[in-house]
Design a protein around this motif. Structure first.
Motif, PDB file in Angstrom:
ATOM      1  N   HIS A 293      -7.377   7.326  -0.396  1.00  0.00           N
ATOM      2  CA  HIS A 293      -5.857   6.604  -0.545  1.00  0.00           C
ATOM      3  C   HIS A 293      -5.948   5.419   0.348  1.00  0.00           C
ATOM      4  O   HIS A 293      -5.305   4.335   0.153  1.00  0.00           O
ATOM      5  CB  HIS A 293      -4.978   7.804  -0.063  1.00  0.00           C
ATOM      6  CG  HIS A 293      -3.562   7.198  -0.147  1.00  0.00           C
ATOM      7  ND1 HIS A 293      -2.943   6.688  -1.240  1.00  0.00           N
ATOM      8  CD2 HIS A 293      -2.704   6.974   0.870  1.00  0.00           C
ATOM      9  CE1 HIS A 293      -1.760   6.215  -1.225  1.00  0.00           C
ATOM     10  NE2 HIS A 293      -1.608   6.654   0.119  1.00  0.00           N
TER      11      HIS A 293
ATOM     12  N   HIS B 166       0.901  -1.158  -0.068  1.00  0.00           N
ATOM     13  CA  HIS B 166       0.055   0.056   0.054  1.00  0.00           C
ATOM     14  C   HIS B 166       0.766   1.396   0.081  1.00  0.00           C
ATOM     15  O   HIS B 166       1.764   1.506   0.833  1.00  0.00           O
ATOM     16  CB  HIS B 166      -0.890  -0.125   1.240  1.00  0.00           C
ATOM     17  CG  HIS B 166      -1.816   1.144   1.408  1.00  0.00           C
ATOM     18  ND1 HIS B 166      -1.758   1.984   2.400  1.00  0.00           N
ATOM     19  CD2 HIS B 166      -2.611   1.782   0.468  1.00  0.00           C
ATOM     20  CE1 HIS B 166      -2.593   3.127   2.411  1.00  0.00           C
ATOM     21  NE2 HIS B 166      -3.067   2.904   1.191  1.00  0.00           N
ATOM     22  N   SER B 167       0.570   2.195  -0.824  1.00  0.00           N
ATOM     23  CA  SER B 167       1.344   3.447  -1.016  1.00  0.00           C
ATOM     24  C   SER B 167       2.767   3.347  -1.120  1.00  0.00           C
ATOM     25  O   SER B 167       3.099   2.770  -2.047  1.00  0.00           O
ATOM     26  CB  SER B 167       0.885   4.303   0.173  1.00  0.00           C
ATOM     27  OG  SER B 167       1.202   5.791   0.213  1.00  0.00           O
TER      28      SER B 167
ATOM     29  N   TRP C  51      -6.995   1.426  -7.168  1.00  0.00           N
ATOM     30  CA  TRP C  51      -7.014   2.753  -6.696  1.00  0.00           C
ATOM     31  C   TRP C  51      -8.393   3.279  -6.455  1.00  0.00           C
ATOM     32  O   TRP C  51      -9.332   2.728  -6.785  1.00  0.00           O
ATOM     33  CB  TRP C  51      -6.590   3.196  -8.168  1.00  0.00           C
ATOM     34  CG  TRP C  51      -5.244   4.183  -7.933  1.00  0.00           C
ATOM     35  CD1 TRP C  51      -5.199   5.332  -7.464  1.00  0.00           C
ATOM     36  CD2 TRP C  51      -3.946   3.940  -8.008  1.00  0.00           C
ATOM     37  NE1 TRP C  51      -4.080   6.113  -7.147  1.00  0.00           N
ATOM     38  CE2 TRP C  51      -3.145   5.010  -7.667  1.00  0.00           C
ATOM     39  CE3 TRP C  51      -3.188   2.729  -8.470  1.00  0.00           C
ATOM     40  CZ2 TRP C  51      -1.780   4.931  -7.831  1.00  0.00           C
ATOM     41  CZ3 TRP C  51      -1.918   2.650  -8.251  1.00  0.00           C
ATOM     42  CH2 TRP C  51      -1.098   3.667  -8.076  1.00  0.00           C
TER      43      TRP C  51
ATOM     44  N   ALA D  41      -6.727  11.040   3.686  1.00  0.00           N
ATOM     45  CA  ALA D  41      -6.455   9.604   3.279  1.00  0.00           C
ATOM     46  C   ALA D  41      -7.792   8.924   2.836  1.00  0.00           C
ATOM     47  O   ALA D  41      -7.895   7.882   2.312  1.00  0.00           O
ATOM     48  CB  ALA D  41      -5.737   8.765   4.073  1.00  0.00           C
TER      49      ALA D  41
ATOM     50  N   SER E 291       2.788   4.229  -4.292  1.00  0.00           N
ATOM     51  CA  SER E 291       3.652   5.169  -4.670  1.00  0.00           C
ATOM     52  C   SER E 291       4.510   5.082  -6.062  1.00  0.00           C
ATOM     53  O   SER E 291       4.800   3.902  -6.164  1.00  0.00           O
ATOM     54  CB  SER E 291       4.964   5.324  -3.623  1.00  0.00           C
ATOM     55  OG  SER E 291       6.039   6.133  -4.050  1.00  0.00           O
TER      56      SER E 291
ATOM     57  N   ASP F  95      -8.514   9.424  -4.538  1.00  0.00           N
ATOM     58  CA  ASP F  95      -7.114   9.508  -3.849  1.00  0.00           C
ATOM     59  C   ASP F  95      -6.443  10.777  -4.024  1.00  0.00           C
ATOM     60  O   ASP F  95      -6.082  11.285  -5.075  1.00  0.00           O
ATOM     61  CB  ASP F  95      -6.241   8.224  -4.495  1.00  0.00           C
ATOM     62  CG  ASP F  95      -4.800   8.222  -3.645  1.00  0.00           C
ATOM     63  OD1 ASP F  95      -4.645   9.120  -3.010  1.00  0.00           O
ATOM     64  OD2 ASP F  95      -4.364   6.972  -3.748  1.00  0.00           O
ATOM     65  N   LYS F  96      -6.240  11.419  -2.763  1.00  0.00           N
ATOM     66  CA  LYS F  96      -5.681  12.647  -2.934  1.00  0.00           C
ATOM     67  C   LYS F  96      -3.952  12.717  -2.674  1.00  0.00           C
ATOM     68  O   LYS F  96      -3.405  13.607  -3.137  1.00  0.00           O
ATOM     69  CB  LYS F  96      -6.021  13.669  -1.680  1.00  0.00           C
ATOM     70  CG  LYS F  96      -7.534  14.260  -1.691  1.00  0.00           C
ATOM     71  CD  LYS F  96      -7.973  15.077  -0.572  1.00  0.00           C
ATOM     72  CE  LYS F  96      -9.318  15.297  -0.500  1.00  0.00           C
ATOM     73  NZ  LYS F  96      -9.572  15.795   0.884  1.00  0.00           N
ATOM     74  N   SER F  97      -3.646  11.466  -2.062  1.00  0.00           N
ATOM     75  CA  SER F  97      -2.023  11.402  -1.727  1.00  0.00           C
ATOM     76  C   SER F  97      -1.587  10.915  -3.182  1.00  0.00           C
ATOM     77  O   SER F  97      -0.233  11.386  -3.422  1.00  0.00           O
ATOM     78  CB  SER F  97      -1.888  10.410  -0.832  1.00  0.00           C
ATOM     79  OG  SER F  97      -2.725  10.684   0.327  1.00  0.00           O
TER      80      SER F  97
ATOM     81  N   CYS G  47      -2.871   1.719  -4.400  1.00  0.00           N
ATOM     82  CA  CYS G  47      -2.636   3.170  -4.612  1.00  0.00           C
ATOM     83  C   CYS G  47      -1.151   3.217  -4.134  1.00  0.00           C
ATOM     84  O   CYS G  47      -0.575   4.171  -3.556  1.00  0.00           O
ATOM     85  CB  CYS G  47      -3.079   4.000  -3.391  1.00  0.00           C
ATOM     86  SG  CYS G  47      -4.878   3.737  -3.482  1.00  0.00           S
TER      87      CYS G  47
END
Length: 282
Positions: free
Chosen positions: A255, A102-103, A223, A168, A129, A227-229, A127
């Motif tokens: 997120h 995740h992320s 996703w 999130a 990175s 998702d703002k991040s 989601c």
């Protein structure tokens, strides 16, 4: 058959890593869960309760987060975090695995797929990175100032856990005391802020496109449309740059997919695993 959790610390790669292992002798499938920045195994508690019934599950607190050690000598680069995960799975005798990230954990999964593709059967990126550059030089240089970790602590106190969760999550109604306390707990000691300062210096940029293009492992990308991040357009680009991937978008979701949509995430994971199992059998 599902058994009780085995949790504890394993010294690997010069640091004590906290993990939770849920053995399941009835399953041929082992999932390895890697959480995001400022997070821990706590993020996956709802997903773990669903996965452990049918599969074997290993959830890891990536240093310096959660209950893992916070060490100023450890190199907090994605590459070294990936190597730490690889060594931990090896010490537990695990071979073929499906990685769920995740992320920031997704970026570490991608590093593992690049470094040791033979370890991973499949990967699920929640989601994830991607495409982030290294910290800018002025910030890296500033991090060497005495007591810089107190600035990091002050920034964290200013933004606050509740505000981070509101950013999130699409559905703020699910934020409760248990959730706030679970995310706050690891940040009550000063050592974490010293380690985060080190991470500012050590974190390299995300994997470049030419490396992403070389990853052949089947990847499921999930996703949130709100998702703002790490916005959805990052997921769409990542889906293009990974040669063997599929992107699924969850509506009215932010997120923190494992918090907001654990059941839907579980169903998509199960479908993904079953699809490849059926293909292998036919």
């Amino acid at each position: 058959m599902e058994q009780a959790v085995i949790s504890g610390y394993q010294p690997v790669n010069n640091i004590n890593v906290y993990y939770e292992f849920y053995p399941n002798q009835a399953s041929e499938e082992t999932f390895v869960l890697l959480h995001g920045f400022l997070s821990s195994t706590f993020t996956f508690r709802h997903l773990i309760s669903l996965l452990k019934k049918d599969y074997q599950v290993l959830s890891i607190d990536l240093p310096p987060f959660g209950k893992s050690a916070k060490c100023n000598q450890y190199v907090y680069s994605y590459k070294n975090l990936a190597q730490t995960v690889i060594k931990l799975t090896d010490s537990l005798g695990l071979k073929k695995m499906t990685f769920i990230g995740h992320s920031m954990g997704g970026q570490i999964v991608l590093n593992i797929l690049h470094m040791t593709p033979e370890l991973a059967d499949k990967a699920i990126l929640l989601c994830s990175s991607a495409y982030l550059k290294r910290s800018k030089l002025p910030l890296i240089l500033t991090s060497y100032l005495p007591y810089f970790h107190l600035f990091v602590k002050y920034w964290f106190a200013r933004t606050g856990v509740k505000k981070n969760l509101q950013d999130a999550l699409f559905n703020h109604a699910i934020i409760n005391e248990e959730m706030i306390n679970g995310y706050l707990q690891p940040f009550l000691e000063d050592e974490i802020f010293v380690a985060l300062t080190r991470m500012i210096r050590d974190r390299e940029g995300d994997l470049p496109i030419e490396i992403l293009n070389q990853i052949k492992t089947p990847c499921l990308l999930l996703w949130g449309d709100h998702d703002k991040s790490i916005p959805l357009n990052v997921g769409e680009k990542l889906n293009k740059d990974l040669v063997n991937s599929e992107l699924i978008v969850l509506k009215d979701t932010g997120h923190a997919l494992p918090e907001e949509r654990p059941m839907e995430v579980f169903e998509y994971i199960k479908g993904f695993i079953d699809h490849y199992k059926t293909a292998a059998e036919s």
